[in-house]
Design an enzyme around this catalytic site. Sequence first.
Site, PDB file in Angstrom:
ATOM      1  CG  HIS A  68     -37.015  12.518  -2.545  1.00  0.00           C
ATOM      2  ND1 HIS A  68     -36.331  13.117  -3.575  1.00  0.00           N
ATOM      3  CD2 HIS A  68     -36.094  11.730  -1.929  1.00  0.00           C
ATOM      4  CE1 HIS A  68     -35.065  12.723  -3.572  1.00  0.00           C
ATOM      5  NE2 HIS A  68     -34.905  11.873  -2.561  1.00  0.00           N
ATOM      6  CG  HIS A  70     -34.015   7.858   1.094  1.00  0.00           C
ATOM      7  ND1 HIS A  70     -33.369   7.350  -0.017  1.00  0.00           N
ATOM      8  CD2 HIS A  70     -34.094   9.198   0.916  1.00  0.00           C
ATOM      9  CE1 HIS A  70     -33.057   8.364  -0.835  1.00  0.00           C
ATOM     10  NE2 HIS A  70     -33.486   9.494  -0.292  1.00  0.00           N
ATOM     11  NE  ARG A  72     -31.769   5.497   4.763  1.00  0.00           N
ATOM     12  CZ  ARG A  72     -31.089   6.310   3.959  1.00  0.00           C
ATOM     13  NH1 ARG A  72     -30.898   5.980   2.703  1.00  0.00           N
ATOM     14  NH2 ARG A  72     -30.622   7.448   4.414  1.00  0.00           N
ATOM     15  CG  ASN A 102     -30.803   5.533  -2.216  1.00  0.00           C
ATOM     16  OD1 ASN A 102     -32.013   5.484  -1.990  1.00  0.00           O
ATOM     17  ND2 ASN A 102     -30.021   6.443  -1.669  1.00  0.00           N
ATOM     18  CG  HIS A 186     -29.279  13.125  -6.832  1.00  0.00           C
ATOM     19  ND1 HIS A 186     -29.328  12.953  -5.467  1.00  0.00           N
ATOM     20  CD2 HIS A 186     -28.085  13.742  -7.082  1.00  0.00           C
ATOM     21  CE1 HIS A 186     -28.219  13.438  -4.920  1.00  0.00           C
ATOM     22  NE2 HIS A 186     -27.450  13.925  -5.888  1.00  0.00           N
ATOM     23  CG  HIS A 239     -32.903  16.549  -3.824  1.00  0.00           C
ATOM     24  ND1 HIS A 239     -31.988  16.778  -4.833  1.00  0.00           N
ATOM     25  CD2 HIS A 239     -32.749  15.237  -3.502  1.00  0.00           C
ATOM     26  CE1 HIS A 239     -31.321  15.687  -5.097  1.00  0.00           C
ATOM     27  NE2 HIS A 239     -31.765  14.730  -4.301  1.00  0.00           N
ATOM     28  CG  ASP A 312     -33.890  13.722   0.336  1.00  0.00           C
ATOM     29  OD1 ASP A 312     -33.985  12.471   0.323  1.00  0.00           O
ATOM     30  OD2 ASP A 312     -32.874  14.318  -0.056  1.00  0.00           O
ATOM     31  CG  HIS A 316     -27.976   8.248   7.684  1.00  0.00           C
ATOM     32  ND1 HIS A 316     -27.472   7.362   6.764  1.00  0.00           N
ATOM     33  CD2 HIS A 316     -28.347   9.355   6.988  1.00  0.00           C
ATOM     34  CE1 HIS A 316     -27.532   7.902   5.563  1.00  0.00           C
ATOM     35  NE2 HIS A 316     -28.059   9.111   5.670  1.00  0.00           N
TER      36      HIS A 316
END
Length: 442
Positions: A68, A70, A72, A102, A186, A239, A312, A316
């Site tokens: 899990h 990201h 991006r 996502n 999720h 999660h 997870d 950002h």
Amino acid sequence: MDKVMDKLDKVLFKNILVFFSDLSSKRISFYIDQSGTVNYIDSYDESDYVEVVEGEEFVVMPLLTDVHTHMRVPGQEEREDIVSGSKAAARGGFGQIFTMPNTNPVVDNAYLVNYLVNNISKNSLIKIYPVGAVSKSQLGEELSPLLEMKKEGAIAFSDDGKPITTKILRRALIYAKAFDGIIIDHPEDLVLSDNGIIHEGKISRAYGIASIPYTSEEISVARDIALARETRSRLHLAHLSTRYSLKYIEIAKEEGLNVSSEVTVNHLVFNCENIPIFDTRFKVKPPFRDVEDMERLFDALKEGLIDMVCTDHAPHTLEEKELDYSQAPFGTPGLETAFAVLYTNFVMNNKCNLEDVIKWMVVNPSKIFSLPILELKDKSKANFFIFKKNKEFLVESKMFYSKCKLSPFLSKTLFGFPLATFYNGKLVYKDKSFIKSIKCKF
């Protein structure tokens, strides 16, 4: 990097404690030849080597798996990309990770999965598996072409960042069963979450902050397991954050359903009372909950109710995380610190051992998602990381390869950071203090 491998065969790893995926361990002497192949040796002349790595404190571990993260990509490369994300993973001792869909655009078709696979092949230091979106544009209205995405390399399917709508989840479970696919949900009821940003409890009430009750997750977990029972399909729950979800996991295990679950490293060490209020480094979804939840999640891992630990990893930009707490996005980086956090907080405090960590971050992910196990083997390409038990690190932003440096562990002292990581016969990370005869930059 080839010049690095040319020099590595002059480095002797002498009598190093090695842990294996069968949960055994023993001391082994070995070197890595110029092709990146591990060679066990019983006798040697140390004068043949430029440098000798030895000492009771050194430990070799299998490469970790994180189901899990990201990365991006595509479309959010200002937050992370395959180069920076894979460097972060290598720095943390990971050899295999999943990247969630996502993104912008959402990875919801075979073309984008293929694009991502090619990007990873060109730019990643480790193995990264794409996860395809369950619904088109993650809108929860129309099922994505799951089988076509699987054929292009999607390891599983999820609308992570959002819960899968009930109608689409049932359809996805039925469809994926035909090709033994895995759906990752999720678990969150958006009606109950109602744009909340922290755990619902005494702190949210004291400050008047919009909050997320534990029932938001509990109800979703119960729904998911009911659908897994009906369809007899493979479901993975992402999660988990509250102890109230675990009774449904227990029922699923007792009934022999194909249901697995994960907990993030951060939810094992943080709760709503031991974090600073309004610090966006700690703004995550699901939120950090009560002390009792944090403690019960760890117990559930030990008992085998929860199958694995993930990060997870959700980077950002600085500008995003510096927004007002109510506006800042959910998410924090985690790949670099995950193993060190587990080692420092749990192994060193005798709450678990390294064999437990191997079960949670190597064996169980491999078993559930049918992944190869990457570990030290004689006459095989080097796949391992090495750390030193008594070596401490002050967590600073400069040590992060992720584009996001805003770790919740900044200024903390941790043990167990990898000193070097080898993937598929290549040195993909090395701390500057380790094997000083080899100069390299990552």
